[in-house]
Design an enzyme around this catalytic site. Structure first.
Site, mmCIF file in Angstrom:
data_model
loop_
_atom_site.group_PDB
_atom_site.id
_atom_site.type_symbol
_atom_site.label_atom_id
_atom_site.label_comp_id
_atom_site.label_asym_id
_atom_site.label_seq_id
_atom_site.Cartn_x
_atom_site.Cartn_y
_atom_site.Cartn_z
ATOM 1 C CG ASP A 1 24.546 77.619 90.592
ATOM 2 O OD1 ASP A 1 24.625 78.699 89.921
ATOM 3 O OD2 ASP A 1 24.684 77.720 91.608
ATOM 4 C CG HIS B 1 20.490 79.513 86.753
ATOM 5 N ND1 HIS B 1 22.074 79.206 86.428
ATOM 6 C CD2 HIS B 1 20.804 79.265 88.121
ATOM 7 C CE1 HIS B 1 22.447 78.734 87.160
ATOM 8 N NE2 HIS B 1 21.854 78.764 88.388
#
Length: 280
Positions: A96, A262
């Site tokens: 991320d 994610h």
């Protein structure tokens, strides 16, 4: 054994986790998390490497100054910490926002990164240039976080509700992340933490995009072997992730992890360790 330590890096007090021995491997977390996100993968990686996982500038137990959230400065923080352990080429893994820091680190210091893995992102410049309804739907928070002052006003005092929304929406294996949510809520409830996390996003324009555009115009690409992994239900899953990275890097291997959202290090730690050990 995992150690929790703090180092003075320039004027920044930087917290990090450390385990293992051997060649240096640096793990960089994303938003809305801290180095805690690596807890399931560090022990296995530490059997082969000296692993350090810092809390990035503004996150966790690291200082939260006003300013310095462009990726070049955040990468310089990480580099200064890494050089305390090894002055040779390192292995670098980022997830991320931490993957965006890692990308900048490798562009600015290509001879110092031996191999790199980036988790659940497409390049920042490509993400903005490929804006579509799908991208806008998945990344609405990025544009919201970039607004001055407003996110703090709306989210302040509602940390738990706001962060839990993302851990609910961005996961497949939700139970794997659930047990750590209180830790992350506490981290973002610290003085300055909410603002610092948004400042990470605010640095996208103009600092980060200007730096990325300058690199592209100069023909600078990633030259070290690059592994890109994403969840098959992750944020960039609707994009041709590996093909996009081949526009920015010379040697790319890419794969989606099945039944994963994610948060790869928490949702699918065993699969992630397997891929990293085979690559690194």
């Amino acid at each position: 054994m995992m150690h929790s330590e703090t180092a003075l890096v320039g004027d920044l007090r930087m917290h990090y986790l450390r385990a293992g021995s051997g060649p240096l491997l640096v793990l960089l977390h994303g938003w809305p998390q801290t180095s805690h996100c690596w807890r399931h993968v560090m022990p296995a990686l530490a059997e082969h490497y000296t692993v350090i996982a810092p809390d990035l500038r503004g996150y966790g137990l690291t200082d939260k100054p006003v300013g310095g959230y462009d990726k070049r400065t955040m990468a310089a923080d990480v580099r200064a910490l890494a050089r305390r352990f090894d002055d040779g080429p390192i292995r670098l893994v980022g997830h991320d926002r931490g993957a965006r820091v890692a990308h900048r680190y490798a562009l600015d210091h290509p001879d110092e990164v031996e191999r790199m893995a980036l988790l659940d992102i497409a390049p920042t410049l490509a993400t903005f240039r490929r804006t579509s309804m799908t991208v806008a739907h998945n990344y609405w928070h990025w544009l919201f976080h970039m607004q001055p002052d407003l996110p703090e006003q709306l989210v302040g005092g509602r940390h738990d509700t706001y962060l839990r929304y993302f851990f609910e929406r961005w996961t497949v294996n939700r139970s794997a992340v659930e047990e750590a949510i209180d830790h992350y809520v506490d981290a973002f409830s610290r003085p300055g933490a909410l603002r610092a996390g948004f400042d990470d996003y605010r640095a996208t324009h103009p600092e980060d995009l200007n730096a990325d555009e300058a690199d592209q115009e100069a023909g600078r690409r990633l030259t070290m072997p690059l592994l890109v992994l994403w969840g098959d239900a992750g944020l960039p899953a609707a994009l041709p992730v590996a093909d996009i990275w081949r526009e920015y890097a010379d040697d790319v291997t890419g794969e989606a992890l099945e039944d994963c959202g994610h948060f790869l290090p928490e949702e699918r730690p065993a699969e992630l360790v397997d891929r990293l050990l085979r690559f690194l």
